[in-house]
Design a protein around this motif. Structure first.
Motif, PDB file in Angstrom:
ATOM      1  N   PRO A 273      37.409  40.376  58.634  1.00  0.00           N
ATOM      2  CA  PRO A 273      37.776  40.855  57.210  1.00  0.00           C
ATOM      3  C   PRO A 273      39.175  41.036  56.424  1.00  0.00           C
ATOM      4  CG  PRO A 273      36.469  42.168  59.160  1.00  0.00           C
ATOM      5  CD  PRO A 273      36.968  40.770  59.553  1.00  0.00           C
ATOM      6  N   PHE A 274      38.754  40.810  54.967  1.00  0.00           N
ATOM      7  CA  PHE A 274      40.333  40.755  54.797  1.00  0.00           C
ATOM      8  C   PHE A 274      39.870  41.467  53.131  1.00  0.00           C
ATOM      9  CE2 PHE A 274      43.180  38.642  51.227  1.00  0.00           C
ATOM     10  CZ  PHE A 274      44.436  38.806  51.893  1.00  0.00           C
ATOM     11  N   ARG A 275      40.192  42.462  52.379  1.00  0.00           N
ATOM     12  CA  ARG A 275      40.091  43.333  51.561  1.00  0.00           C
ATOM     13  C   ARG A 275      41.390  42.890  50.256  1.00  0.00           C
ATOM     14  NH1 ARG A 275      40.232  46.849  56.116  1.00  0.00           N
ATOM     15  NH2 ARG A 275      38.249  47.610  56.674  1.00  0.00           N
ATOM     16  N   ALA A 276      40.975  43.014  49.004  1.00  0.00           N
ATOM     17  CA  ALA A 276      41.750  43.096  48.204  1.00  0.00           C
ATOM     18  C   ALA A 276      41.254  43.269  46.763  1.00  0.00           C
ATOM     19  CB  ALA A 276      40.786  41.072  47.133  1.00  0.00           C
ATOM     20  N   VAL A 277      42.483  44.622  46.045  1.00  0.00           N
ATOM     21  CA  VAL A 277      42.387  45.520  45.123  1.00  0.00           C
ATOM     22  C   VAL A 277      42.235  44.973  43.629  1.00  0.00           C
ATOM     23  CG1 VAL A 277      42.966  47.600  44.645  1.00  0.00           C
ATOM     24  CG2 VAL A 277      42.903  47.499  46.600  1.00  0.00           C
ATOM     25  N   LEU A 278      41.761  44.356  43.054  1.00  0.00           N
ATOM     26  CA  LEU A 278      41.237  44.076  42.078  1.00  0.00           C
ATOM     27  C   LEU A 278      40.952  44.509  40.952  1.00  0.00           C
ATOM     28  CD1 LEU A 278      39.358  40.283  43.717  1.00  0.00           C
ATOM     29  CD2 LEU A 278      41.564  40.850  43.455  1.00  0.00           C
ATOM     30  N   ASP A 279      40.959  44.080  39.532  1.00  0.00           N
ATOM     31  CA  ASP A 279      41.103  44.562  38.069  1.00  0.00           C
ATOM     32  C   ASP A 279      39.322  44.582  38.430  1.00  0.00           C
ATOM     33  OD1 ASP A 279      41.400  44.716  35.710  1.00  0.00           O
ATOM     34  OD2 ASP A 279      42.933  45.390  35.380  1.00  0.00           O
TER      35      ASP A 279
ATOM     36  N   PRO B 114      33.408  49.610  43.578  1.00  0.00           N
ATOM     37  CA  PRO B 114      34.195  49.813  42.071  1.00  0.00           C
ATOM     38  C   PRO B 114      34.976  50.947  42.571  1.00  0.00           C
ATOM     39  CG  PRO B 114      30.993  48.805  41.705  1.00  0.00           C
ATOM     40  CD  PRO B 114      32.069  49.179  42.744  1.00  0.00           C
ATOM     41  N   LEU B 115      35.964  51.160  41.786  1.00  0.00           N
ATOM     42  CA  LEU B 115      36.914  52.745  42.278  1.00  0.00           C
ATOM     43  C   LEU B 115      37.052  53.403  40.934  1.00  0.00           C
ATOM     44  CD1 LEU B 115      38.689  50.995  44.950  1.00  0.00           C
ATOM     45  CD2 LEU B 115      36.030  52.552  45.258  1.00  0.00           C
ATOM     46  N   GLY B 116      36.747  52.807  40.204  1.00  0.00           N
ATOM     47  CA  GLY B 116      37.237  53.119  38.117  1.00  0.00           C
ATOM     48  C   GLY B 116      37.955  52.281  37.706  1.00  0.00           C
TER      49      GLY B 116
ATOM     50  N   ASP C   9      37.896  44.318  35.547  1.00  0.00           N
ATOM     51  CA  ASP C   9      36.973  43.911  34.661  1.00  0.00           C
ATOM     52  C   ASP C   9      36.654  42.644  34.865  1.00  0.00           C
ATOM     53  OD1 ASP C   9      37.980  45.726  32.294  1.00  0.00           O
ATOM     54  OD2 ASP C   9      39.807  45.659  31.643  1.00  0.00           O
ATOM     55  N   LEU C  10      37.735  42.364  36.383  1.00  0.00           N
ATOM     56  CA  LEU C  10      36.666  41.244  36.987  1.00  0.00           C
ATOM     57  C   LEU C  10      35.796  41.258  37.835  1.00  0.00           C
ATOM     58  CD1 LEU C  10      40.214  40.135  38.648  1.00  0.00           C
ATOM     59  CD2 LEU C  10      38.970  38.577  36.493  1.00  0.00           C
ATOM     60  N   LYS C  11      34.849  40.673  37.171  1.00  0.00           N
ATOM     61  CA  LYS C  11      33.387  40.685  37.524  1.00  0.00           C
ATOM     62  C   LYS C  11      33.563  39.736  38.620  1.00  0.00           C
ATOM     63  CE  LYS C  11      32.892  42.930  34.560  1.00  0.00           C
ATOM     64  NZ  LYS C  11      32.293  44.587  34.190  1.00  0.00           N
ATOM     65  N   VAL C  12      32.879  40.797  40.235  1.00  0.00           N
ATOM     66  CA  VAL C  12      32.766  40.340  41.512  1.00  0.00           C
ATOM     67  C   VAL C  12      31.183  40.670  42.143  1.00  0.00           C
ATOM     68  CG1 VAL C  12      33.787  39.169  43.608  1.00  0.00           C
ATOM     69  CG2 VAL C  12      35.615  40.198  41.966  1.00  0.00           C
ATOM     70  N   ALA C  13      30.872  39.458  42.307  1.00  0.00           N
ATOM     71  CA  ALA C  13      29.818  39.907  43.172  1.00  0.00           C
ATOM     72  C   ALA C  13      29.470  39.287  44.918  1.00  0.00           C
ATOM     73  CB  ALA C  13      28.496  39.539  42.610  1.00  0.00           C
TER      74      ALA C  13
ATOM     75  N   ASP D  15      48.370  43.546  46.275  1.00  0.00           N
ATOM     76  CA  ASP D  15      49.114  42.475  46.232  1.00  0.00           C
ATOM     77  C   ASP D  15      48.787  41.436  45.914  1.00  0.00           C
ATOM     78  OD1 ASP D  15      51.310  44.238  46.089  1.00  0.00           O
ATOM     79  OD2 ASP D  15      51.608  44.830  48.235  1.00  0.00           O
ATOM     80  N   LEU D  16      47.763  41.249  45.913  1.00  0.00           N
ATOM     81  CA  LEU D  16      46.667  39.851  45.781  1.00  0.00           C
ATOM     82  C   LEU D  16      45.953  39.272  45.059  1.00  0.00           C
ATOM     83  CD1 LEU D  16      44.594  40.166  48.959  1.00  0.00           C
ATOM     84  CD2 LEU D  16      46.254  38.119  48.425  1.00  0.00           C
ATOM     85  N   THR D  17      46.492  37.984  43.987  1.00  0.00           N
ATOM     86  CA  THR D  17      45.491  38.143  43.066  1.00  0.00           C
ATOM     87  C   THR D  17      44.952  36.887  43.225  1.00  0.00           C
ATOM     88  OG1 THR D  17      47.415  36.646  41.886  1.00  0.00           O
ATOM     89  CG2 THR D  17      47.529  39.020  41.283  1.00  0.00           C
TER      90      THR D  17
END
Length: 346
Positions: free
Chosen positions: A309-315, A294-296, A317-321, A277-279
């Motif tokens: 620690p704080f987790r985010a589930v993102l699309d 990466p989870l597909g 297509d977004l490139k994060v490193a 629920d984060l964008t």
């Protein structure tokens, strides 16, 4: 009718209190899942309903009859165990027919029920085989078929899919839900697997420390956890929690952000949001990415916010490193708040 009513049921093993005054009503033909970690009391409660354990106090009612003083065979129940419990010296047909023969049903009725349940569980081609010739998934189907053949008012299942591999569990979940809907039995299913619980249940009772923490539909359990424990236990990954300090009535400071929240008199609360629920945008939490998985279809990013620690589930297509600085915006209608003292939702 096979409504089940649990009234003030408690169970002690010596000085250990396994269950604390459980009250619960399971509606006729409902699929109820008891969900919780190992040791929370869910299997003990199931065994008390089955008659395999005696409650230290309280009552168990099935179909309008008080049954806690009755032996298991007189309760109108069937049970499916984690270890299958099929008889290796009997064929699949005889395994399914075992309980029916104990009831001394006519052979014609036995044949009819065995063939019908075998067809429901897609094992009709295995009826002449012995259980030693079957795979784990096939033996589990036999165990379920044997229970269904009894046409019980209540069917109890204690982690019946836990010994199967992931693909078989997925297949069996779908079949089990359909078969039990057809059977017209009231079902109680014990599991520690939240995916099983969410996918199978009409309602879920989340248990912790011998108590029912929340009893609600899967959607309500997921979206509106009644207690911090439920939010931390349900969801993969679980909810994020951050301390919130009161700024004014209905205004809270959360990791550098001012957010509107409950008009609560406490000086601090816990802000909670699910990772999905984060964008990413402007005016959110400043987060530093630490681990990127990466989870597909999605990417799980474990960040650091306010030093935690704080987790985010993102699309995906977004490139994060790792090391990237992100701005994470919580969806306002998905924010939940918990009292840090009572650990209940506010």
């Amino acid at each position: 009718m096979a409504e089940i009513i649990i009234k003030q049921v408690a169970k002690s093993f010596g000085t250990f209190q396994a269950l604390h005054s459980i009250d619960m009503t399971i509606r006729d033909r409902e699929f109820m899942v008891l969900l919780g970690a190992s040791g929370c009391g869910k299997t003990t409660l199931l065994r008390i309903i089955a008659g395999l354990e005696t409650p230290s106090q309280g009552e168990v009612w099935i179909g309008g009859r008080r049954v806690d003083h009755l032996p298991p065979r007189e309760r109108g129940i069937a049970m499916v165990f984690q270890n299958y419990a099929v008889f290796p010296h009997l064929t699949v047909f005889e395994n399914i027919a075992f309980g029916l023969r104990m009831k001394k049903l006519p052979q014609q009725e036995i044949d009819k029920r065995v063939n019908r349940t075998a067809e429901l569980m897609h094992i009709e081609q295995l009826l002449k085989r012995y259980s030693g010739q079957l795979s784990g998934g096939q033996r589990q189907r036999v165990a379920v078929a044997r229970a269904l053949a009894m046409e019980p008012d209540v069917i109890l299942m204690d982690e019946p899919l836990s010994n199967l591999d992931a693909l078989l569990r997925l297949e069996m979940r779908a079949e089990l839900k359909g078969v039990l809907a057809e059977s017209k039995s009231t079902a109680i299913y014990v599991t520690h697997d939240q995916v099983e619980a969410m996918s199978l249940a009409d309602r879920i009772s989340v248990m912790n420390g011998g108590k029912i923490v929340q009893n609600a539909s899967p959607v309500e359990i997921y979206r509106d956890p009644a207690a911090r424990f439920v939010g931390s236990f349900i969801g993969n990954p679980p909810m994020n929690f951050i301390k919130a300090n009161r700024q004014d009535i209905g205004r809270w400071r959360v990791a550098g952000l001012d957010l509107y929240g409950p008009s609560h008199g406490a000086s601090s609360l816990e802000f909670a949001i699910r990772p999905e629920d984060l964008t990413i945008g402007e005016g959110g939490f400043i987060a530093t990415a630490r681990v990127v998985e990466p989870l597909g279809a999605h990417t799980l990013v474990t960040c650091e916010v306010d030093g935690k620690p704080f987790r985010a589930v993102l699309d995906s297509d977004l490139k994060v490193a790792p090391g990237d600085v992100l701005t994470l915006i919580p969806k306002p209608d998905r924010i939940r708040w918990f009292d840090p003292e009572t650990l209940l939702a506010v």
